[in-house]
Design a protein around this motif. Sequence first.
Motif, PDB file in Angstrom:
ATOM      1  N   GLN A   8      -0.050  40.423 -34.196  1.00  0.00           N
ATOM      2  CA  GLN A   8       0.636  40.193 -35.818  1.00  0.00           C
ATOM      3  C   GLN A   8       0.552  40.098 -36.717  1.00  0.00           C
ATOM      4  O   GLN A   8       0.145  41.288 -37.983  1.00  0.00           O
ATOM      5  CB  GLN A   8       0.725  38.401 -36.244  1.00  0.00           C
ATOM      6  CG  GLN A   8       1.993  37.817 -35.556  1.00  0.00           C
ATOM      7  CD  GLN A   8       1.264  36.705 -36.025  1.00  0.00           C
ATOM      8  OE1 GLN A   8       1.292  36.085 -35.631  1.00  0.00           O
ATOM      9  NE2 GLN A   8       2.489  35.628 -35.858  1.00  0.00           N
ATOM     10  N   PRO A  60       8.661  43.236 -39.160  1.00  0.00           N
ATOM     11  CA  PRO A  60       9.322  42.269 -38.473  1.00  0.00           C
ATOM     12  C   PRO A  60       9.070  41.878 -37.153  1.00  0.00           C
ATOM     13  O   PRO A  60       9.249  42.142 -36.490  1.00  0.00           O
ATOM     14  CB  PRO A  60      10.840  42.272 -38.597  1.00  0.00           C
ATOM     15  CG  PRO A  60      10.391  42.937 -38.883  1.00  0.00           C
ATOM     16  CD  PRO A  60       9.948  44.212 -39.054  1.00  0.00           C
ATOM     17  N   LEU A  61       7.882  40.622 -36.429  1.00  0.00           N
ATOM     18  CA  LEU A  61       8.771  39.875 -35.361  1.00  0.00           C
ATOM     19  C   LEU A  61       9.304  38.930 -34.665  1.00  0.00           C
ATOM     20  O   LEU A  61       9.775  38.061 -36.140  1.00  0.00           O
ATOM     21  CB  LEU A  61       6.664  39.235 -35.074  1.00  0.00           C
ATOM     22  CG  LEU A  61       6.148  41.371 -34.909  1.00  0.00           C
ATOM     23  CD1 LEU A  61       5.061  40.044 -35.189  1.00  0.00           C
ATOM     24  CD2 LEU A  61       6.022  42.011 -33.966  1.00  0.00           C
ATOM     25  N   PRO A  62      10.292  38.842 -34.255  1.00  0.00           N
ATOM     26  CA  PRO A  62      10.874  37.231 -33.765  1.00  0.00           C
ATOM     27  C   PRO A  62      10.251  36.442 -33.865  1.00  0.00           C
ATOM     28  O   PRO A  62       8.710  36.767 -33.633  1.00  0.00           O
ATOM     29  CB  PRO A  62      11.838  37.857 -32.299  1.00  0.00           C
ATOM     30  CG  PRO A  62      10.252  38.500 -31.816  1.00  0.00           C
ATOM     31  CD  PRO A  62       9.824  39.540 -32.569  1.00  0.00           C
ATOM     32  N   LEU A  63      10.937  35.271 -34.357  1.00  0.00           N
ATOM     33  CA  LEU A  63      10.712  34.099 -34.153  1.00  0.00           C
ATOM     34  C   LEU A  63      10.202  33.682 -33.145  1.00  0.00           C
ATOM     35  O   LEU A  63      11.288  33.400 -31.902  1.00  0.00           O
ATOM     36  CB  LEU A  63      11.260  33.295 -35.005  1.00  0.00           C
ATOM     37  CG  LEU A  63      11.036  33.700 -36.798  1.00  0.00           C
ATOM     38  CD1 LEU A  63      11.781  32.753 -37.682  1.00  0.00           C
ATOM     39  CD2 LEU A  63       9.336  33.571 -38.055  1.00  0.00           C
ATOM     40  N   GLU A  64       9.805  32.505 -32.877  1.00  0.00           N
ATOM     41  CA  GLU A  64       9.823  31.733 -31.952  1.00  0.00           C
ATOM     42  C   GLU A  64      11.897  30.816 -31.535  1.00  0.00           C
ATOM     43  O   GLU A  64      11.656  29.946 -32.586  1.00  0.00           O
ATOM     44  CB  GLU A  64       8.538  30.551 -31.940  1.00  0.00           C
ATOM     45  CG  GLU A  64       7.185  31.408 -31.363  1.00  0.00           C
ATOM     46  CD  GLU A  64       6.336  30.236 -31.056  1.00  0.00           C
ATOM     47  OE1 GLU A  64       6.728  29.162 -29.967  1.00  0.00           O
ATOM     48  OE2 GLU A  64       4.892  30.678 -31.819  1.00  0.00           O
ATOM     49  N   SER A 113       1.523  44.645 -36.434  1.00  0.00           N
ATOM     50  CA  SER A 113       1.945  45.166 -36.624  1.00  0.00           C
ATOM     51  C   SER A 113       2.514  46.123 -38.253  1.00  0.00           C
ATOM     52  O   SER A 113       1.774  45.449 -38.967  1.00  0.00           O
ATOM     53  CB  SER A 113       3.244  43.773 -36.588  1.00  0.00           C
ATOM     54  OG  SER A 113       4.616  44.332 -36.737  1.00  0.00           O
ATOM     55  N   ARG A 170      -0.565  37.786 -29.805  1.00  0.00           N
ATOM     56  CA  ARG A 170       0.366  37.371 -30.749  1.00  0.00           C
ATOM     57  C   ARG A 170      -1.140  37.672 -32.032  1.00  0.00           C
ATOM     58  O   ARG A 170      -0.556  37.930 -32.869  1.00  0.00           O
ATOM     59  CB  ARG A 170       0.235  35.473 -30.773  1.00  0.00           C
ATOM     60  CG  ARG A 170       1.639  35.398 -29.505  1.00  0.00           C
ATOM     61  CD  ARG A 170       2.534  34.386 -30.202  1.00  0.00           C
ATOM     62  NE  ARG A 170       2.829  33.634 -28.941  1.00  0.00           N
ATOM     63  CZ  ARG A 170       4.086  33.035 -29.383  1.00  0.00           C
ATOM     64  NH1 ARG A 170       4.047  31.981 -30.177  1.00  0.00           N
ATOM     65  NH2 ARG A 170       4.719  32.124 -27.894  1.00  0.00           N
TER      66      ARG A 170
END
Length: 166
Positions: free
Chosen positions: A156, A162-166, A159, A152
Amino acid sequence: MPGLAPGRSNVASPRPLGFLRLRGGSGGGLLIGEDEVAAAERLRADYLQAISNLGRGNHWPRERVDCARRLDHSPLDVPQGVLDAKKRFWAAVDALGMELAPPMVALVCHLKTVEIAEAELNLPSRSIRSLVKAGLKTLARHYGLAPPCPPRLALQAASYGPLPLE
């Protein structure tokens, strides 16, 4: 020797990936770091020790041996160091995964050239270098020569969106 440039020999380097170690990376630094070279040497050492017992059974007598009365070693006895090396080798191959293991074994263990390995593995020209670089980083982490990096955090850091949140 005829056909060779002065100061060059046709003998393979005793250090795996020595040819890539000498080349520069894109940022002007070395393409392969010391921890990655150490990981490659460790994989090759485990490989050589694991296969060192092959062919030893050729010198045993051909007559039938009564196993109940056997006092000496038999061809089936394998030294513990060889068994441990096999376990370490296969653990490293498992850590590399099915995508990175074939080029790493071809270049590091069998000391094949980049061109031959690419042809045997049906890889595009010049693609094996990036696979080897990724494989060496994975091996260095596997052997504890490089700090582990959670996937992760690596994603990050690399990247650009944007990345998805948990």
